[in-house]
Design an enzyme around this catalytic site. Structure first.
Site, PDB file in Angstrom:
ATOM      1  N   GLN A  10       0.835  -1.195   0.000  1.00  0.00           N
ATOM      2  CA  GLN A  10       0.000   0.000   0.000  1.00  0.00           C
ATOM      3  C   GLN A  10       0.876   1.254   0.000  1.00  0.00           C
ATOM      4  OE1 GLN A  10      -3.083  -0.435   2.856  1.00  0.00           O
ATOM      5  NE2 GLN A  10      -3.884   1.636   2.623  1.00  0.00           N
ATOM      6  N   SER A  91       4.851  -5.531   3.301  1.00  0.00           N
ATOM      7  CA  SER A  91       3.526  -5.496   3.909  1.00  0.00           C
ATOM      8  C   SER A  91       2.537  -6.267   3.043  1.00  0.00           C
ATOM      9  CB  SER A  91       3.092  -4.041   4.130  1.00  0.00           C
ATOM     10  OG  SER A  91       1.908  -3.980   4.880  1.00  0.00           O
ATOM     11  N   LEU A  92       1.542  -5.595   2.474  1.00  0.00           N
ATOM     12  CA  LEU A  92       0.560  -6.237   1.610  1.00  0.00           C
ATOM     13  C   LEU A  92       1.222  -7.038   0.493  1.00  0.00           C
ATOM     14  CD1 LEU A  92      -1.120  -5.635  -1.340  1.00  0.00           C
ATOM     15  CD2 LEU A  92      -2.327  -6.687   0.586  1.00  0.00           C
ATOM     16  N   ARG A 116      -8.667  -7.975   5.393  1.00  0.00           N
ATOM     17  CA  ARG A 116      -7.530  -7.391   6.118  1.00  0.00           C
ATOM     18  C   ARG A 116      -7.647  -5.872   6.180  1.00  0.00           C
ATOM     19  NH1 ARG A 116      -2.219  -5.577   4.503  1.00  0.00           N
ATOM     20  NH2 ARG A 116      -0.541  -6.163   5.968  1.00  0.00           N
ATOM     21  N   HIS A 200       1.138  -1.788  11.194  1.00  0.00           N
ATOM     22  CA  HIS A 200       2.308  -2.443  11.791  1.00  0.00           C
ATOM     23  C   HIS A 200       2.648  -1.923  13.191  1.00  0.00           C
ATOM     24  CE1 HIS A 200       2.684  -4.163   7.857  1.00  0.00           C
ATOM     25  NE2 HIS A 200       2.792  -2.978   7.331  1.00  0.00           N
ATOM     26  N   GLN A 249       2.857  -9.831  11.184  1.00  0.00           N
ATOM     27  CA  GLN A 249       3.212  -8.709  10.321  1.00  0.00           C
ATOM     28  C   GLN A 249       2.292  -7.515  10.531  1.00  0.00           C
ATOM     29  OE1 GLN A 249       1.204  -7.801   6.965  1.00  0.00           O
ATOM     30  NE2 GLN A 249       2.749  -8.599   5.565  1.00  0.00           N
TER      31      GLN A 249
END
Length: 316
Positions: A10, A91-92, A116, A200, A249
């Site tokens: 993202q 991340s994503l 999510r 996070h 994560q």
């Protein structure tokens, strides 16, 4: 020399992304159409025409970036591109890597990342969370700035992206205090990012618990290409290990710089960013400046052709 693929998360989205590739390669539109069937709205139209505020909504950004990464990967394979020896995602982007290594079904992953995004946004009301990028301050000084700024709230380093480039997240008021504290300690720059979800950070623990329950229902297979996970900078081959890494994560820092260094130490010398933009390519060049390393980005026909030519010269 060997090949690594990395997938952005993202923040790399933009209105009009992959427009040229979508016009040139039918598999791009086919991938987005497949995602749209799951989502119940036209994801390609959203990515091409916006509005930007809607594309930037967390629960829509995440499926958009997943589809973009997978579509680019499918073009790469259709063109005869080699499979890498390792993958990683920011991340994503870890979900993109799992789909591209055949560990997750694409349709399942689209629905999963939509969920999510929803639980992440619900965990902290809009306006109460924030993230900021801090440039030119070492990690110890930034950690101290966050600790002195918390004042019974949460503000933490959450993305260790490259030397001197760290993102902090937490309560909006605490992040604002930490920006001032970082500047007093010598940061070259500290700016709020245009997001409302403090990704996070420990504020995401509740969202992570919901995600963990959802992941237990999802079929996760053994990947055919190993991924290095940023939460602990190691590979996970078992389905339960992958589920745990994806859960942690959400509320633990992204250790991107360490992840890239670990992949280099394992022998990876060509890093290909698969998806829109060049955010990871820029970071990777700052992490290590060794002359034998090559950092490439795929997001249009010309860049894919150039990468295919480069990788044809590399013993993979």
């Amino acid at each position: 020399m060997s090949l690594a693929f990395v997938f952005p998360g993202q923040g790399s989205q933009s209105v009009g992304m992959l427009s040229e590739l979508g016009a040139a390669e039918p598999v791009v539109r086919q991938t987005f159409d497949e995602a749209s069937e799951v989502l119940g709205y036209d994801l390609w139209a959203l990515c091409q025409h916006g509005p930007e505020s809607e594309l930037g909504s967390t629960e829509r950004t995440q499926p958009a970036m997943l589809a973009a990464g997978v579509a680019t990967w499918r073009v790469w394979l259709d063109k005869g591109g080699a499979r890498p020896r390792a993958m990683a995602g920011h991340s994503l982007g870890e979900y993109s890597a799992l789909v591209c290594s055949d560990a997750l079904d694409f349709r399942t992953a689209i629905d999963l990342v939509r969920f999510r995004g929803q639980v992440m946004q619900q965990a902290v009301p809009v306006g109460q969370g924030a993230m900021a990028a801090v440039l030119g301050l070492d990690d110890a000084e930034l950690d101290a700035a966050c600790r002195e700024s918390a004042q019974d709230e949460v503000v933490e380093p959450v993305n260790f992206n490259a030397p001197g480039q760290v993102v902090i997240a937490g309560h909006a008021t605490a992040v604002s205090r930490a920006i001032d504290a970082a500047k007093r300690r010598g940061a070259k720059r500290a700016v709020l990012l245009p997001v409302s979800v403090p990704s996070h950070s420990s504020l995401m623990v509740g969202a992570a618990q919901q995600l963990a329950a959802r992941l237990r229902e999802v079929d996760v297979r053994l990947p055919n290409v190993p991924s290095v996970y940023t939460v602990d900078v190691t590979t996970h081959s078992s389905p339960d290990g992958i589920r745990q890494a994806l859960t942690q994560q959400l509320y633990k820092p992204v250790r991107w710089a360490d992840t890239v260094r670990a992949m280099i130490a394992s022998g990876c010398t060509v890093f290909v960013e698969c998806g829109p933009g060049k955010v990871l390519t820029s970071l990777n060049r700052r992490i290590e400046r060794k002359p034998e390393l090559r950092m490439l980005a795929l997001d249009d026909s010309a860049s894919i052709a150039a990468a295919l030519a480069t990788c044809g010269e590399v013993a993979l």
